[in-house]
Structures are given as C-alpha cells and as structure tokens.
Design a protein around this motif. Structure first.
Motif, PDB file in Angstrom:
ATOM      1  N   UNK A 189      -2.241   9.957   1.158  1.00 12.50           N
ATOM      2  CA  UNK A 189      -2.812   9.584  -0.145  1.00 12.50           C
ATOM      3  C   UNK A 189      -2.555   8.116  -0.462  1.00 12.50           C
ATOM      4  N   UNK A 190      -1.330   7.648  -0.154  1.00 14.40           N
ATOM      5  CA  UNK A 190      -1.034   6.231  -0.374  1.00 14.40           C
ATOM      6  C   UNK A 190      -1.931   5.351   0.490  1.00 14.40           C
ATOM      7  N   UNK A 191      -2.088   5.723   1.742  1.00 13.42           N
ATOM      8  CA  UNK A 191      -2.911   4.916   2.643  1.00 13.42           C
ATOM      9  C   UNK A 191      -4.387   4.957   2.271  1.00 13.42           C
ATOM     10  N   UNK A 192      -4.850   6.100   1.761  1.00  9.16           N
ATOM     11  CA  UNK A 192      -6.273   6.239   1.436  1.00  9.16           C
ATOM     12  C   UNK A 192      -6.691   5.397   0.234  1.00  9.16           C
ATOM     13  N   UNK A 193      -5.735   4.910  -0.532  1.00 11.45           N
ATOM     14  CA  UNK A 193      -6.098   4.004  -1.622  1.00 11.45           C
ATOM     15  C   UNK A 193      -6.700   2.716  -1.080  1.00 11.45           C
ATOM     16  N   UNK A 194      -6.253   2.290   0.097  1.00  7.76           N
ATOM     17  CA  UNK A 194      -6.775   1.078   0.726  1.00  7.76           C
ATOM     18  C   UNK A 194      -7.677   1.385   1.914  1.00  7.76           C
ATOM     19  N   UNK A 195      -7.282   2.372   2.718  1.00  4.78           N
ATOM     20  CA  UNK A 195      -8.033   2.763   3.915  1.00  4.78           C
ATOM     21  C   UNK A 195      -8.627   4.150   3.681  1.00  4.78           C
ATOM     22  N   UNK A 196      -9.860   4.215   3.234  1.00 10.77           N
ATOM     23  CA  UNK A 196     -10.475   5.506   2.887  1.00 10.77           C
ATOM     24  C   UNK A 196     -10.593   6.423   4.105  1.00 10.77           C
ATOM     25  N   UNK A 197     -10.581   5.871   5.292  1.00  7.82           N
ATOM     26  CA  UNK A 197     -10.761   6.630   6.526  1.00  7.82           C
ATOM     27  C   UNK A 197      -9.437   7.109   7.128  1.00  7.82           C
ATOM     28  N   UNK A 198      -8.327   6.882   6.456  1.00 10.10           N
ATOM     29  CA  UNK A 198      -7.013   7.261   7.004  1.00 10.10           C
ATOM     30  C   UNK A 198      -6.903   8.772   7.222  1.00 10.10           C
ATOM     31  N   UNK A 199      -7.615   9.555   6.429  1.00 13.40           N
ATOM     32  CA  UNK A 199      -7.559  11.011   6.588  1.00 13.40           C
ATOM     33  C   UNK A 199      -8.031  11.423   7.985  1.00 13.40           C
ATOM     34  N   UNK A 200      -8.986  10.702   8.557  1.00 18.25           N
ATOM     35  CA  UNK A 200      -9.513  11.060   9.868  1.00 18.25           C
ATOM     36  C   UNK A 200      -8.468  10.863  10.962  1.00 18.25           C
ATOM     37  N   UNK A 201      -7.709   9.795  10.870  1.00 20.81           N
ATOM     38  CA  UNK A 201      -6.666   9.530  11.866  1.00 20.81           C
ATOM     39  C   UNK A 201      -5.616  10.636  11.839  1.00 20.81           C
ATOM     40  N   UNK A 202      -5.121  10.928  10.655  1.00 17.41           N
ATOM     41  CA  UNK A 202      -4.055  11.915  10.556  1.00 17.41           C
ATOM     42  C   UNK A 202      -4.583  13.341  10.656  1.00 17.41           C
ATOM     43  N   UNK A 203      -5.822  13.565  10.269  1.00 23.19           N
ATOM     44  CA  UNK A 203      -6.429  14.891  10.439  1.00 23.19           C
ATOM     45  C   UNK A 203      -6.553  15.269  11.900  1.00 23.19           C
ATOM     46  N   UNK A 217       0.835  -1.212   0.000  1.00 25.69           N
ATOM     47  CA  UNK A 217       0.000   0.000   0.000  1.00 25.69           C
ATOM     48  C   UNK A 217       0.867   1.258   0.000  1.00 25.69           C
ATOM     49  N   UNK A 218       1.938   1.248   0.797  1.00 24.91           N
ATOM     50  CA  UNK A 218       2.834   2.406   0.849  1.00 24.91           C
ATOM     51  C   UNK A 218       4.161   2.081   0.163  1.00 24.91           C
ATOM     52  N   UNK A 219       4.810   3.117  -0.338  1.00 23.18           N
ATOM     53  CA  UNK A 219       6.072   2.927  -1.048  1.00 23.18           C
ATOM     54  C   UNK A 219       7.249   2.748  -0.098  1.00 23.18           C
ATOM     55  N   UNK A 220       7.099   3.183   1.155  1.00 20.21           N
ATOM     56  CA  UNK A 220       8.141   3.017   2.160  1.00 20.21           C
ATOM     57  C   UNK A 220       7.528   2.428   3.420  1.00 20.21           C
ATOM     58  N   UNK A 221       8.387   1.886   4.284  1.00 19.34           N
ATOM     59  CA  UNK A 221       7.932   1.278   5.528  1.00 19.34           C
ATOM     60  C   UNK A 221       7.836   2.358   6.603  1.00 19.34           C
ATOM     61  N   UNK A 222       6.669   2.947   6.764  1.00 14.85           N
ATOM     62  CA  UNK A 222       6.471   4.039   7.710  1.00 14.85           C
ATOM     63  C   UNK A 222       6.038   3.563   9.094  1.00 14.85           C
ATOM     64  N   UNK A 223       5.398   2.412   9.192  1.00 15.55           N
ATOM     65  CA  UNK A 223       4.674   2.080  10.413  1.00 15.55           C
ATOM     66  C   UNK A 223       5.008   0.729  11.030  1.00 15.55           C
ATOM     67  N   UNK A 224       6.120   0.085  10.687  1.00 10.81           N
ATOM     68  CA  UNK A 224       6.379  -1.252  11.222  1.00 10.81           C
ATOM     69  C   UNK A 224       7.004  -1.225  12.613  1.00 10.81           C
ATOM     70  N   UNK A 225       7.800  -0.234  12.934  1.00 11.64           N
ATOM     71  CA  UNK A 225       8.471  -0.158  14.231  1.00 11.64           C
ATOM     72  C   UNK A 225       8.171   1.178  14.888  1.00 11.64           C
ATOM     73  N   UNK A 226       8.255   1.214  16.209  1.00 14.06           N
ATOM     74  CA  UNK A 226       7.887   2.423  16.952  1.00 14.06           C
ATOM     75  C   UNK A 226       8.753   3.613  16.556  1.00 14.06           C
ATOM     76  N   UNK A 227      10.054   3.391  16.309  1.00 13.74           N
ATOM     77  CA  UNK A 227      10.925   4.497  15.897  1.00 13.74           C
ATOM     78  C   UNK A 227      10.469   5.079  14.567  1.00 13.74           C
TER      79      UNK A 227
END
Length: 104
Positions: A63-77, A34-44
């Motif tokens: 935008x990358x996350x919203x392709x699969x998770x349409x609600x991702x904008x709410x988390x980051x918003x 879903x994403x082009x880089x590994x942003x969320x696998x480890x806490x760091x």
C-alpha cells in the motif's frame, strides 16, 4: 528427499530474483519518503522483507509503495502466487513422504 531439496532451491532462487527486481524498482523508496521503513536498500533487507511477505504480511508495504508506484501490486502479486505454490508443494511433498515411509 531430492525433490524437497529441489523445491527449496527453487524457492531460494525465486527469492533472489525478486530481491534483484525490488532493487531495480524500489531501491530509493525510503529515501524518497514513499515507505516508512527501509525495506529495499540492501540485499539482506530485501530478502527478509520478501520472506515476511511469503507469510502473507505484505499489504502495508505494498500500500505504501502503490501511492507512488501504482503497478507495485503486480510485482508482489506474482511473487506471492509463485512462492505460495512452492510452499504448498513443499508441505504436500513432506506429507506424501511421511505417508510413504509409514506404509513401508
């Protein structure tokens, strides 16, 4: 000043809470392609990603996350609203503290 320490502590707490949320929601986003880089696998990685999002460099990741998770904008918003408010409060606190010191 103690108030600035409290604001920074609140900011760190919000960073950690959203890092845990991102673990639950987006842990496998890179593995699933879903994403082009590994942003969320480890806490760091999550905290660095969220810290960079606080500087308002967030659109590409969401935008990358919203392709699969349409609600991702709410988390980051909500994250951006909360952290922006805290950062602006911190800046205003520093300015007010500097003005108070110069007046005395």
């Amino acid at each position: 000043a103690p108030s600035m320490g409290a604001i920074i502590a609140l900011l760190v707490l919000i960073l950690y809470v959203y890092a845990v949320l991102c673990t639950e929601f987006f842990r496998d986003a890179f593995v699933d392609g879903i994403t082009s880089e590994d942003y969320f696998s480890k806490i760091k990685k999550k905290i660095i990603t969220l810290f960079s999002m606080m500087t308002l460099e967030w659109a590409d990741i969401v935008r990358e996350l919203m392709e699969e998770y349409y609600w991702a904008w709410a988390v980051f918003g909500t994250f951006l609203v909360a952290t922006s408010f805290i950062l602006y409060s911190l800046v205003i606190a520093v300015i007010c503290d500097a003005v108070a010191v110069t007046e005395h």
